[in-house]
Design a protein around this motif. Structure first.
Motif, PDB file in Angstrom:
ATOM      1  N   ALA A 171      35.425  35.739  43.169  1.00  0.00           N
ATOM      2  CA  ALA A 171      35.801  36.948  42.428  1.00  0.00           C
ATOM      3  C   ALA A 171      35.227  38.169  43.130  1.00  0.00           C
ATOM      4  O   ALA A 171      34.183  38.100  43.784  1.00  0.00           O
TER       5      ALA A 171
ATOM      6  N   SER B 133      46.709  42.976  45.658  1.00  0.00           N
ATOM      7  CA  SER B 133      46.945  41.771  44.859  1.00  0.00           C
ATOM      8  C   SER B 133      45.935  40.696  45.253  1.00  0.00           C
ATOM      9  O   SER B 133      45.843  40.339  46.420  1.00  0.00           O
ATOM     10  N   PRO B 134      45.143  40.211  44.271  1.00  0.00           N
ATOM     11  CA  PRO B 134      45.096  40.676  42.887  1.00  0.00           C
ATOM     12  C   PRO B 134      44.448  42.051  42.774  1.00  0.00           C
ATOM     13  O   PRO B 134      43.624  42.421  43.621  1.00  0.00           O
TER      14      PRO B 134
ATOM     15  N   SER C  47      41.149  40.445  39.768  1.00  0.00           N
ATOM     16  CA  SER C  47      40.226  39.933  40.785  1.00  0.00           C
ATOM     17  C   SER C  47      38.977  39.278  40.173  1.00  0.00           C
ATOM     18  O   SER C  47      38.212  38.624  40.887  1.00  0.00           O
ATOM     19  N   THR C  48      38.777  39.436  38.844  1.00  0.00           N
ATOM     20  CA  THR C  48      37.640  38.802  38.170  1.00  0.00           C
ATOM     21  C   THR C  48      38.104  38.129  36.874  1.00  0.00           C
ATOM     22  O   THR C  48      37.817  38.590  35.775  1.00  0.00           O
TER      23      THR C  48
ATOM     24  N   LEU D 182      42.055  45.034  41.734  1.00  0.00           N
ATOM     25  CA  LEU D 182      40.595  44.992  41.813  1.00  0.00           C
ATOM     26  C   LEU D 182      39.924  45.491  40.527  1.00  0.00           C
ATOM     27  O   LEU D 182      40.202  46.594  40.054  1.00  0.00           O
TER      28      LEU D 182
ATOM     29  N   CYS E 233      34.561  42.564  42.697  1.00  0.00           N
ATOM     30  CA  CYS E 233      34.638  43.812  41.929  1.00  0.00           C
ATOM     31  C   CYS E 233      34.065  44.948  42.757  1.00  0.00           C
ATOM     32  O   CYS E 233      33.278  44.723  43.683  1.00  0.00           O
TER      33      CYS E 233
ATOM     34  N   ILE F 290      41.099  34.836  46.291  1.00  0.00           N
ATOM     35  CA  ILE F 290      40.402  35.875  45.526  1.00  0.00           C
ATOM     36  C   ILE F 290      40.712  35.690  44.050  1.00  0.00           C
ATOM     37  O   ILE F 290      41.867  35.586  43.648  1.00  0.00           O
ATOM     38  N   GLY F 291      39.677  35.642  43.255  1.00  0.00           N
ATOM     39  CA  GLY F 291      39.861  35.478  41.810  1.00  0.00           C
ATOM     40  C   GLY F 291      39.262  34.180  41.342  1.00  0.00           C
ATOM     41  O   GLY F 291      38.058  34.100  41.079  1.00  0.00           O
TER      42      GLY F 291
ATOM     43  N   MET G 231      37.792  41.671  50.507  1.00  0.00           N
ATOM     44  CA  MET G 231      38.962  40.873  50.116  1.00  0.00           C
ATOM     45  C   MET G 231      39.737  40.410  51.344  1.00  0.00           C
ATOM     46  O   MET G 231      40.231  39.277  51.397  1.00  0.00           O
TER      47      MET G 231
END
Length: 354
Positions: free
Chosen positions: A294, A308-309, A348-349, A311, A296, A289-290, A279
């Motif tokens: 994305a 943030s965001p 994050s996803t 995880l 994980c 990120i996101g 990240m």
């Protein structure tokens, strides 16, 4: 000419601390007015009962004199010490920190002490540590670091066998753990659940940040994620190998970004610590990120919900894992309790297209 100061004029020197002789068991017995045998039974953990009045006198005398039992002498007399040895790969990794907390919880219940050694996943270093620990005669030895697919290095195997021969118990993580007991975390099924859910959320391209080929934890997570993700229509485009450190996640992510990462790609890191490094690299590259890339992870260490965001990850009850490993070292009858893993979806996803 300046006159030298007389002794009366010189500033007084601070008294140098001089260590006196440590109080002995004989001193405690004399202070308490009991026999040496009675003092020994109270302070050295004998199973023979002592009258409560004598126990109170001995404990009071020991406290007054500052007496502590000689663990080395106890180890020689009993063949074991009140110690559980925990071997971890990296004490800075919160994964091992949570496991250690579970081991410590169990040790506290039994009045034992936990000593921690760091192997850095180096088998030669591990062998040296086990050899040194054998001299301290701990009651049990927990090997918490992920093992490789290769056979245990001969020197390590020899030291572990000697430890068991002398009455110690080895508990190792993984399905092929050394000794009679081992702790299993179903990394593969947890990663399968994660890969399946990420495909359901619309992801079709993935990059994996893993450890070196042959490290069981990493391999199981990679195989599980790839199987379910590709079965659901996704593709793992590349795998970047490193280790479990944050720096490795950042380096692997930078390498992927240099090759080009399309918007909408999912990054699966084989641990949360690796994911946090990834990240950081994504942000440094000016990517988001996101919704853009994305990310994980796996384990659900405390920092995973603080970034943030937050995880997305697979929650492993790591403190319970450590507690079970402790129970495996001390319980006569022991069966591993289930360790349920749970996918935790966070920002994050996001759903693709949302």
């Amino acid at each position: 000419m300046t006159k030298p100061a007389t002794s009366a004029e010189r500033p007084a020197r601070s008294p140098r601390h001089v260590r006196g002789p440590a109080p002995t068991l004989h001193d405690v017995a004399r202070e308490a007015g009991v026999s040496l045998a009675t003092a020994s039974r109270v302070l050295n953990g004998s199973e023979r009962k002592v009258a409560e009045s004598f126990r109170e006198r001995v404990e009071s005398a020991a406290g007054k004199l500052g007496y502590t039992a000689n663990v080395s002498a106890q180890s020689i007399a009993k063949g074991t010490s009140p110690v559980i040895a925990l071997l971890v790969a990296d004490i800075a990794d919160p994964y091992f920190g949570q496991i250690a907390s579970g081991v410590a919880r169990g040790a506290d219940e039994e009045g034992l002490v936990v000593t921690i050694a760091i192997t850095e996943r180096d088998q030669a270093r591990e062998a040296r540590i086990v050899r040194a620990l054998r001299g301290q005669r701990p009651r049990g030895l927990i090997l918490a670091a992920s093992r490789t697919q290769e056979a245990t290095e001969a020197e390590t195997a020899h030291e572990l066998a000697e430890f068991v021969r002398q009455g110690g118990r080895v508990v190792a993580f993984g399905p092929d753990g050394e000794g009679e007991r081992h702790i299993e975390i179903d990394n593969r099924s947890g990663a399968e659940a994660l890969g399946r859910l990420m495909a359901e959320r619309g992801y079709r391209r993935a990059i994996v940040l893993g450890a070196a080929d042959g490290v069981r934890t990493s391999d199981d997570r990679l195989v599980g994620f790839r199987a379910s993700f590709e079965q659901a229509g996704g593709v793992v485009e590349s795998v970047h190998r490193g280790d479990f450190r944050r720096e490795s996640g950042a380096a692997g992510m930078r390498a992927a970004l240099d090759r080009g990462v399309e918007a909408g790609t999912l990054v699966f890191a084989i641990s949360d610590v690796v994911a946090l490094g990834a990240m950081s690299a994504i942000r440094d590259a000016g990517r988001e990120i996101g919704t853009d890339i994305a990310v994980c992870g796996f384990d659900d260490v405390p920092a995973s919900s603080d970034v943030s965001p937050a995880l997305t990850t697979v929650r492993v009850p790591l403190s319970d894992v450590g507690y079970q490993a402790f129970r495996a070292t001390v319980d006569v009858e022991w069966v591993q309790a289930p360790l349920p893993l749970e996918v935790i979806v966070r920002a994050s996803t996001p759903m693709v297209g949302s």
